[in-house]
Design an enzyme around this catalytic site. Structure first.
Site, short mmCIF file in Angstrom:
data_model
loop_
_atom_site.label_atom_id
_atom_site.label_comp_id
_atom_site.label_asym_id
_atom_site.label_seq_id
_atom_site.Cartn_x
_atom_site.Cartn_y
_atom_site.Cartn_z
N VAL A 1 34.53 38.37 71.77
CA VAL A 1 35.91 37.87 71.79
C VAL A 1 36.80 38.79 72.62
O VAL A 1 37.58 38.32 73.45
CB VAL A 1 36.45 37.74 70.34
CG1 VAL A 1 37.84 37.12 70.36
CG2 VAL A 1 35.51 36.90 69.48
N LYS B 1 38.42 37.80 59.57
CA LYS B 1 38.60 37.08 58.30
C LYS B 1 38.21 37.92 57.10
O LYS B 1 38.79 37.80 56.02
CB LYS B 1 37.80 35.78 58.29
CG LYS B 1 36.29 35.96 58.31
CD LYS B 1 35.71 35.35 59.51
CE LYS B 1 34.52 36.07 60.04
NZ LYS B 1 34.13 35.59 61.35
N ILE C 1 40.21 26.42 66.62
CA ILE C 1 41.04 25.35 66.03
C ILE C 1 42.35 25.96 65.52
O ILE C 1 42.31 26.89 64.72
CB ILE C 1 40.30 24.65 64.86
CG1 ILE C 1 38.97 24.06 65.32
CG2 ILE C 1 41.19 23.60 64.22
CD1 ILE C 1 38.17 23.39 64.20
N LYS D 1 36.93 32.51 54.79
CA LYS D 1 37.79 31.52 55.46
C LYS D 1 38.47 30.61 54.42
O LYS D 1 39.63 30.22 54.60
CB LYS D 1 36.96 30.72 56.46
CG LYS D 1 36.52 31.58 57.65
CD LYS D 1 35.43 30.93 58.47
CE LYS D 1 35.04 31.77 59.68
NZ LYS D 1 33.84 31.30 60.37
N ARG E 1 33.18 51.24 70.89
CA ARG E 1 32.38 52.31 70.27
C ARG E 1 31.65 53.12 71.34
O ARG E 1 31.63 54.32 71.35
CB ARG E 1 31.35 51.66 69.34
CG ARG E 1 31.42 52.15 67.93
CD ARG E 1 30.43 51.45 67.05
NE ARG E 1 30.04 50.12 67.49
CZ ARG E 1 29.78 49.12 66.68
NH1 ARG E 1 29.90 49.30 65.37
NH2 ARG E 1 29.39 47.96 67.12
N GLY F 1 32.48 31.55 69.38
CA GLY F 1 32.31 31.68 70.83
C GLY F 1 33.45 32.50 71.39
O GLY F 1 34.59 32.40 70.92
P1 NDP Z 1 31.24 41.96 68.67
O1 NDP Z 1 30.31 42.59 67.73
O2 NDP Z 1 30.72 41.19 69.83
O3 NDP Z 1 32.24 43.05 69.26
C1 NDP Z 1 32.83 44.03 68.47
C2 NDP Z 1 33.53 45.02 69.38
O4 NDP Z 1 34.20 45.96 68.57
C3 NDP Z 1 32.56 45.80 70.28
O5 NDP Z 1 33.12 45.95 71.56
C4 NDP Z 1 32.44 47.15 69.59
O6 NDP Z 1 32.23 48.22 70.48
C5 NDP Z 1 33.82 47.28 68.97
N1 NDP Z 1 33.81 48.12 67.78
C6 NDP Z 1 33.20 47.87 66.60
N2 NDP Z 1 33.40 48.90 65.76
C7 NDP Z 1 34.10 49.82 66.43
C8 NDP Z 1 34.57 51.13 66.12
N3 NDP Z 1 34.36 51.67 64.93
N4 NDP Z 1 35.26 51.79 67.06
C9 NDP Z 1 35.49 51.25 68.28
N5 NDP Z 1 35.06 50.02 68.65
C10 NDP Z 1 34.37 49.32 67.72
O7 NDP Z 1 32.22 41.05 67.77
P2 NDP Z 1 32.91 39.67 68.14
O8 NDP Z 1 33.64 39.82 69.43
O9 NDP Z 1 31.94 38.58 67.98
O10 NDP Z 1 33.97 39.51 66.94
C11 NDP Z 1 35.15 40.27 66.90
C12 NDP Z 1 36.00 39.77 65.72
O11 NDP Z 1 36.29 38.38 65.91
C13 NDP Z 1 35.32 39.87 64.35
O12 NDP Z 1 36.30 40.15 63.37
C14 NDP Z 1 34.76 38.48 64.14
O13 NDP Z 1 34.58 38.15 62.80
C15 NDP Z 1 35.86 37.65 64.76
N6 NDP Z 1 35.44 36.33 65.20
C16 NDP Z 1 34.39 36.22 66.06
C17 NDP Z 1 34.00 34.97 66.49
C18 NDP Z 1 32.88 34.81 67.46
O14 NDP Z 1 32.58 33.68 67.82
N7 NDP Z 1 32.24 35.87 67.94
C19 NDP Z 1 34.68 33.74 66.00
C20 NDP Z 1 35.79 34.00 65.15
C21 NDP Z 1 36.14 35.25 64.75
P3 NDP Z 1 30.83 48.34 71.29
O15 NDP Z 1 30.84 47.19 72.25
O16 NDP Z 1 30.92 49.65 71.97
O17 NDP Z 1 29.75 48.24 70.25
N1 HSE Z 2 29.64 33.37 62.31
C1 HSE Z 2 30.71 32.43 62.36
C2 HSE Z 2 30.13 31.03 62.45
C3 HSE Z 2 31.63 32.62 63.55
O1 HSE Z 2 28.91 30.83 62.56
O2 HSE Z 2 30.92 30.09 62.39
C4 HSE Z 2 32.65 33.69 63.30
O3 HSE Z 2 33.63 33.24 62.40
#
Ligand code: NDP
Ligand code: HSE
Length: 433
Positions: free
Chosen positions: A16, A108, A139, A208, A49, A306
């Site tokens: 994201v 969430k 959405i 959610k 990270r 996504g």
């Molecule tokens: P990812 O696991 O793809 O990315 C997480 C990012 O956060 C990475 O860049 C990671 O760094 C960084 N990160 C995690 N922990 C730390 C830390 N302690 N210090 C610094 N950086 C950190 O997650 P997503 O992008 O999939 O999801 C992000 C958020 O969005 C979550 O809360 C998720 O629930 C929510 N979300 C995601 C959806 C999806 O479709 N993916 C849909 C709806 C909500 P590094 O890259 O270096 O590991």
């Molecule tokens: N893991 C979730 C899903 C996406 O499958 O809908 C993040 O909210």
């Protein structure tokens, strides 16, 4: 007049975060913020990270591995948290809010755990806490509940709010796959994580549901557990039975008023009539179906996950927070209705689909039927299929109290002639609460 300038710090450059950073790069999105005047958005830092990972579309000079310092930076007006989890995300967000910066998050888990406190902290500091992407990804259901439906008495919200489980159940329905096979495919396509527990055991959906409940009905967000059943026990035979009976099995999240101040919040697999709008939501799509007192039924459909769809919702929040800042205002927190009381799930009534494997011997059916009768559970229909010395009995009950159905299954499980209880799944809109 100088153009207002709003500075952003983003924590997380995963699916994201990276999509958001790429969207922010697009000049056309530095949109009109205030009544015809434009404001510029400037990304001043991106925390991750691992600084050694190559991140396409992210200016490496912006990267830091110190998210707490980014949250504390005086020149960050809006902190966007896209890392996930409870700690340290909570500390980062509190740090930003305490100095009056607004926060946008897609988290969430955190919002369901302590959203009420965080929203209050934001309010006390004149800041926004926005979390549109935390439910159903792309959405725009949160803003719809907060603004367009603010005057509506919402009686029930039902949502398919987890794309991974909807994909698995859709594969089981349309392709005849079994659960393990469909899960493997979901993992291969990147829907399900290597450890799929949060999705398949409905922890994700439960968080959610809590967020939807706070906005639709006014419950506090402080981690109170809700009824949660995942999909890992749903079998191909259940999916087949549902199809023959005119239903599909979906994992749904439900928020429902029961009487004046009663409330039921739950997530579980359910048989949904084939002609219900939610039955047509296939694959990894999400949908939220709302029954308002005056609005009647409403439904939103879209991509619940996504990078880009989720980042689109995040960007909408960023622009809203930026507009608010430029105008010197912030959104007020949602109202909590202290009179609401969760109804014991045993007191809820529903039609149930039950499947029981028994010995195929004379008298067994009468014995089983006797147990149903003793617990006041009336049978609507029964199907028997035999396999060798065994038979599978599949029942649809009439509307029955959950506690009576639970007691029935408990007693059936003790019978020598019953080998196993295969399924106990609620039927939506078959009657009851
Ligand atoms: P990812 O696991 O793809 O990315 C997480 C990012 O956060 C990475 O860049 C990671 O760094 C960084 N990160 C995690 N922990 C730390 C830390 N302690 N210090 C610094 N950086 C950190 O997650 P997503 O992008 O999939 O999801 C992000 C958020 O969005 C979550 O809360 C998720 O629930 C929510 N979300 C995601 C959806 C999806 O479709 N993916 C849909 C709806 C909500 P590094 O890259 O270096 O590991
Ligand atoms: N893991 C979730 C899903 C996406 O499958 O809908 C993040 O909210």
């Amino acid at each position: 007049m100088t153009t207002p300038h709003v500075r952003l710090g983003v924590i997380g450059a995963g699916f994201v975060g990276r999509a958001l950073v790429q969207m922010l790069d697009d000049d056309s999105r530095q949109v009109a913020l205030v009544d015809g005047a434009t404001a510029t958005l400037e990304l001043v830092g991106v925390a991750v990270r691992d600084l050694t990972t190559v991140r396409e579309g992210v200016d490496s000079s912006l990267l830091t591995d110190d998210p707490l310092s980014l949250a504390a930076r005086d020149d960050v007006d809006i902190l966007v948290e896209l890392a996930g989890g409870i700690e340290p995300a909570r500390t980062w967000i509190e740090t930003a809010l305490r100095r009056g910066a607004s926060v946008v998050t897609a988290n969430k888990t955190l919002m369901a755990d302590c959203g009420t406190e965080l929203a209050q902290l934001a309010h006390e500091n004149g800041a926004d806490l926005l979390y549109e992407a935390s439910v159903a990804g792309g959405i725009p259901i949160i803003r719809a509940l907060r603004t367009s439906l603010a005057g509506e008495k919402i009686n029930r919200v039902m949502g398919i709010v987890n794309g991974t489980t909807n994909f698995i159940l859709s594969q089981m329905t349309s392709e005849g796959r079994d659960y393990a096979d469909a899960l493997k495919e979901a993992q291969a396509l990147g829907y399900a994580e290597a450890d799929p527990t949060a999705d398949v055991e409905a922890f994700d959906a439960a968080a959610k549901v809590q967020i939807l409940s706070s906005l639709a009905i006014g419950t506090a967000l402080h981690g109170e557990p809700i009824l949660r059943e995942g999909i890992s026990k749903v079998r191909s035979v259940d999916v087949d039975y549902a199809r023959r009976a005119g239903y599909v099995i979906k994992l749904i999240g439900v928020v429902e008023r029961v009487g004046e101040h009663g409330l039921s919040r739950r997530t579980h697999p359910a048989l949904i009539p084939i002609d219900h709008p939610l039955a047509a939501v296939h694959g990894a799509m999400n949908a939220v179906f709302i029954e308002g007192d005056r609005s009647g039924p409403l439904m939103w459909l879209g991509q619940g996950a996504g990078g880009e769809p989720t980042a689109s919702a995040v960007l909408g929040d960023v622009l809203h927070a930026a507009r608010n800042r430029v105008n010197g205002r912030h959104d007020v927190p949602f109202t909590v209705d202290d009179r609401l009381l969760s109804v014991d799930s045993g007191d809820l009534s529903s039609v149930f689909y039950l499947s029981i494997d028994v010995r195929d011997e004379p008298g067994v059916l009468a014995q089983v039927a006797g147990v149903f009768g003793r617990h006041n559970v009336s049978i609507q229909s029964m199907e028997q299929s035999g396999f060798g010395q065994e038979a599978r009995l599949s029942f649809l009950t009439h509307v029955a109290l959950t506690r009576d159905v639970t007691a029935t299954l408990h007693e059936l499980d003790l019978l020598v002639s019953v080998d196993s209880i295969g399924a106990c799944i609620r039927v939506i809109d078959g009657g009851g609460a």
